[in-house]
Scaffold this motif. Sequence first.
Motif, short mmCIF file in Angstrom:
data_model
loop_
_atom_site.label_atom_id
_atom_site.label_comp_id
_atom_site.label_asym_id
_atom_site.label_seq_id
_atom_site.Cartn_x
_atom_site.Cartn_y
_atom_site.Cartn_z
N LEU A 60 0.73 -1.15 0.02
CA LEU A 60 0.04 0.20 0.00
C LEU A 60 0.82 1.21 0.05
CD1 LEU A 60 -2.63 1.36 0.07
CD2 LEU A 60 -2.65 1.04 2.64
N ASN A 61 1.91 1.30 0.69
CA ASN A 61 2.79 2.53 0.67
C ASN A 61 3.38 2.55 -0.62
OD1 ASN A 61 4.11 4.56 2.45
ND2 ASN A 61 6.07 3.41 1.96
N LEU A 72 -6.44 7.32 -0.44
CA LEU A 72 -6.87 6.01 -0.78
C LEU A 72 -8.14 5.99 -1.92
CD1 LEU A 72 -6.61 2.92 -0.64
CD2 LEU A 72 -7.63 2.87 1.64
N VAL A 200 -4.59 0.73 7.28
CA VAL A 200 -4.78 0.83 5.91
C VAL A 200 -5.87 2.01 5.72
CG1 VAL A 200 -6.12 -0.29 3.90
CG2 VAL A 200 -4.59 -1.76 5.59
N ALA A 203 -4.56 5.52 4.93
CA ALA A 203 -4.22 6.16 3.86
C ALA A 203 -5.26 7.18 3.03
CB ALA A 203 -4.14 4.81 2.80
N PRO A 349 -4.74 -3.74 -0.89
CA PRO A 349 -3.34 -3.18 -1.40
C PRO A 349 -2.70 -4.16 -2.77
CG PRO A 349 -3.36 -2.98 0.89
CD PRO A 349 -4.60 -3.73 0.58
N TRP A 353 -2.23 -2.80 -6.42
CA TRP A 353 -0.60 -2.77 -7.21
C TRP A 353 -0.87 -3.58 -8.29
CZ3 TRP A 353 2.44 -7.01 -7.91
CH2 TRP A 353 3.63 -6.52 -8.60
#
Length: 364
Positions: A60-61, A72, A200, A203, A349, A353
Amino acid sequence: MVKVEKDQIGGKEFLSIIVLLIGTKAGDMTTTLLYGKALNAAWMVVLGSFLVMLPALVILNHVLGKFQQKNLMEIIYLTFGKYVGFLIGFGLFSIVLFATAIDTRSYSDQLITMNFPKTPLFALYGIFLVISFYLAKKGWESIGSVAWMIIPYIIIVMILLGFLLFAQGEVKRIFPLFGPGKIELAKISFSYTSIYGEAVALAMVYPLVKSRGVYTKGILLSLSMTVMGMALFYCLYSLVFDYRSIDKITYPFNEATRFVSLGSSIKNIETLYLTFWLLGIFIKFSIYLYVLSKIFGSLFGIGEFEQTIFPLTILVLLIGMMPENQIENVFVLRDKMLIYSKYFFLTLPPLLWLTIKVKEVMKR
């Protein structure tokens, strides 16, 4: 043109927010749930759940780094489109909404049972949410400032409590070390991964932290402190209350504060811990309400999302009053919320991605 967000906070404020948001679970009904399953090895579940969640947080980062000044929900919309993005965003909103309602009701029940037995639930619950709403309405920068102002005192008080508990504890009570067994501990750790789900949800405020470096360092340092601190206190509870009785204690933190004293002349110091515990809880749920309104605003395209904090607070109160008692609220609703919401936090996440990577490949 790069969008500049108002109410940005620095690293120390962000660190304080995460520590209060997650670290307070060392003193709420999360302890009761974990001890009911893992007995004296609940402290290992704290570590194991974090290890399960860690890959999702790293991914996530990385995703956040690709979208400067995007929260987010904005990233979800850009990645999945309007309709799928709305469904995922509504799922996030629902989880945070019900988690806020269940947790605030849980703390209200805890206060009534241990400290204010004659106070009507609705009255105390309403006061609880009014204070949290007032701080949330002040804005993100104010929340961060208050969190940073109070966190040193909370840490000092908790260190003192830790020393007192260790002095009263018995090291042999930590055995059997793996409680119900290694395999069972691994299953429990996976089941309760969502105790770190707030990492999470935070975000959503990624653009409200001064820089990516500050956000990354804040997440890493604060989670390291929080996980070790929670594991330490869970371990101390095991030292003070043996495994035969620990799963029968409803409020380990409150019982622990009543168990210790400063010498023979200074006893009943639980009022000191209650004061700072309450301050931490008020800040925690002001963060919940702010993030909840931020998600709602992003979900429905409301620019001045702060205006939704009050109606959302009323909604939290109404939902929180629905469970008939604490048993239904914690041991049924909260337990299921923790168990099932982990799938959302663990899969979102990597799904983000992977979708972004596929789109990048298709554009080449």
